[in-house]
Design an enzyme around this catalytic site. Structure first.
Site, PDB file in Angstrom:
ATOM      1  N   ASP A  61       0.847  -1.180   0.000  1.00 27.95           N
ATOM      2  CA  ASP A  61       0.000   0.000   0.000  1.00 27.95           C
ATOM      3  C   ASP A  61       0.887   1.236   0.000  1.00 27.95           C
ATOM      4  O   ASP A  61       2.105   1.137   0.209  1.00 27.95           O
ATOM      5  CB  ASP A  61      -0.977   0.019   1.180  1.00 27.95           C
ATOM      6  CG  ASP A  61      -0.292   0.035   2.545  1.00 27.95           C
ATOM      7  OD1 ASP A  61       0.934   0.250   2.614  1.00 27.95           O
ATOM      8  OD2 ASP A  61      -0.982  -0.158   3.559  1.00 27.95           O
ATOM      9  N   ASP A 106      -9.014  -2.171  14.354  1.00 27.82           N
ATOM     10  CA  ASP A 106     -10.296  -2.247  13.653  1.00 27.82           C
ATOM     11  C   ASP A 106     -10.330  -3.369  12.628  1.00 27.82           C
ATOM     12  O   ASP A 106     -11.225  -3.426  11.795  1.00 27.82           O
ATOM     13  CB  ASP A 106     -10.602  -0.914  12.970  1.00 27.82           C
ATOM     14  CG  ASP A 106      -9.538  -0.527  11.935  1.00 27.82           C
ATOM     15  OD1 ASP A 106      -8.534  -1.269  11.797  1.00 27.82           O
ATOM     16  OD2 ASP A 106      -9.703   0.507  11.269  1.00 27.82           O
ATOM     17  N   HIS A 110      -8.187  -3.856  10.203  1.00 26.10           N
ATOM     18  CA  HIS A 110      -7.680  -3.538   8.873  1.00 26.10           C
ATOM     19  C   HIS A 110      -6.322  -4.192   8.660  1.00 26.10           C
ATOM     20  O   HIS A 110      -5.597  -4.508   9.616  1.00 26.10           O
ATOM     21  CB  HIS A 110      -7.601  -2.021   8.657  1.00 26.10           C
ATOM     22  CG  HIS A 110      -6.346  -1.378   9.172  1.00 26.10           C
ATOM     23  ND1 HIS A 110      -6.264  -0.765  10.400  1.00 26.10           N
ATOM     24  CD2 HIS A 110      -5.119  -1.242   8.612  1.00 26.10           C
ATOM     25  CE1 HIS A 110      -5.055  -0.280  10.578  1.00 26.10           C
ATOM     26  NE2 HIS A 110      -4.328  -0.562   9.511  1.00 26.10           N
TER      27      HIS A 110
END
Length: 237
Positions: free
Chosen positions: A67, A130, A132
């Site tokens: 990413d 969370d 991710h």
């Protein structure tokens, strides 16, 4: 899924480092590895870097970031690559020819480039509170996505703003390998430390596959290893 519980960060770092070294040396031909930035892998890279730097046995390893949060400053390389350079590439003296940068400009060709390069042999992943992983935040990507550009608006923009000194510098997007791209890798290893990751690990290991918890999809991968300390694993013991 293989679950490995360790006592502390040092044990996690050494075990993960040795696992990656073993995978790298399992092939004499090109080995394609995608690695994570963030705080959890810092010890892994401290363990790996001097070993990789001193040996010619790892010249066949090629690295890919999965990413990137770009910068509005054209002279700035991007958040992920900046951190990977600092944490690993520079200390390990990785040659530039072995590093392949996913960017906003080339993301649409990323999956085809990986295919032409022989596919990813392994990915080192972290996991957020969370659930991710990579740039796959809740509400950001779909399970069927390959490498995508995510528009950073509203809450998603707020999520990445902490990487920048001024709101004016926050970009309007980031790019990430999506779930389909991650699942195409031959091996995955996911690392986690601390009780704040316990709920995310529960959803990964015990919970149903649910887009509200992006990492839950990873349980479907045929070769996933999870290495986490006792606190992160406390809900799945």
């Amino acid at each position: 899924m293989k679950l490995i519980t360790v006592k502390n960060e040092q044990e996690l770092s050494e075990l993960t480092g040795e696992l990656l070294i073993g995978w790298m040396l399992s092939k004499q031909t090109r080995f394609n590895l995608s690695i994570t930035a963030g705080t959890t892998p810092e010890g892994v890279y401290r363990y790996l870097a001097p070993k990789i730097e001193k040996s010619r046995a790892f010249r066949h390893v090629h690295y890919y970031n999965f990413d990137e949060i770009p910068s509005t400053d054209p002279a700035f390389i991007g958040i992920t690559m900046r951190d990977l350079n600092k944490l690993y590439f520079n200390p390990a003296k990785i040659d530039a020819s072995q590093i392949h940068h996913l960017t906003s400009e080339n993301y649409a060709e990323h999956d085809e480039r990986l295919k032409q390069d022989g596919g990813l042999d392994a990915i080192l992943l972290g996991i957020g509170q969370d659930s991710h992983y990579c740039g796959n935040l809740p509400g950001a990507t779909q399970f069927e996505d390959q490498t995508v550009k995510v528009q950073a608006t509203g809450a998603l923009r707020t999520r990445i703003s902490g990487h920048f000194d001024s709101p004016d510098l926050v970009p309007d997007h980031w790019v990430t390998m999506g779930p389909r791209s991650i699942m195409a890798a031959r091996k995955l290893v996911l690392i986690a430390l601390g009780s704040q990751k316990a709920e995310a690990i529960w959803h990964l290991v015990k919970g149903p596959v649910d887009s509200k918890y992006p990492a839950s999809i990873l349980k479907l991968h045929p070769d996933l290893t999870v290495i986490a300390d006792e606190q992160a694993m406390k809900e799945v013991q």
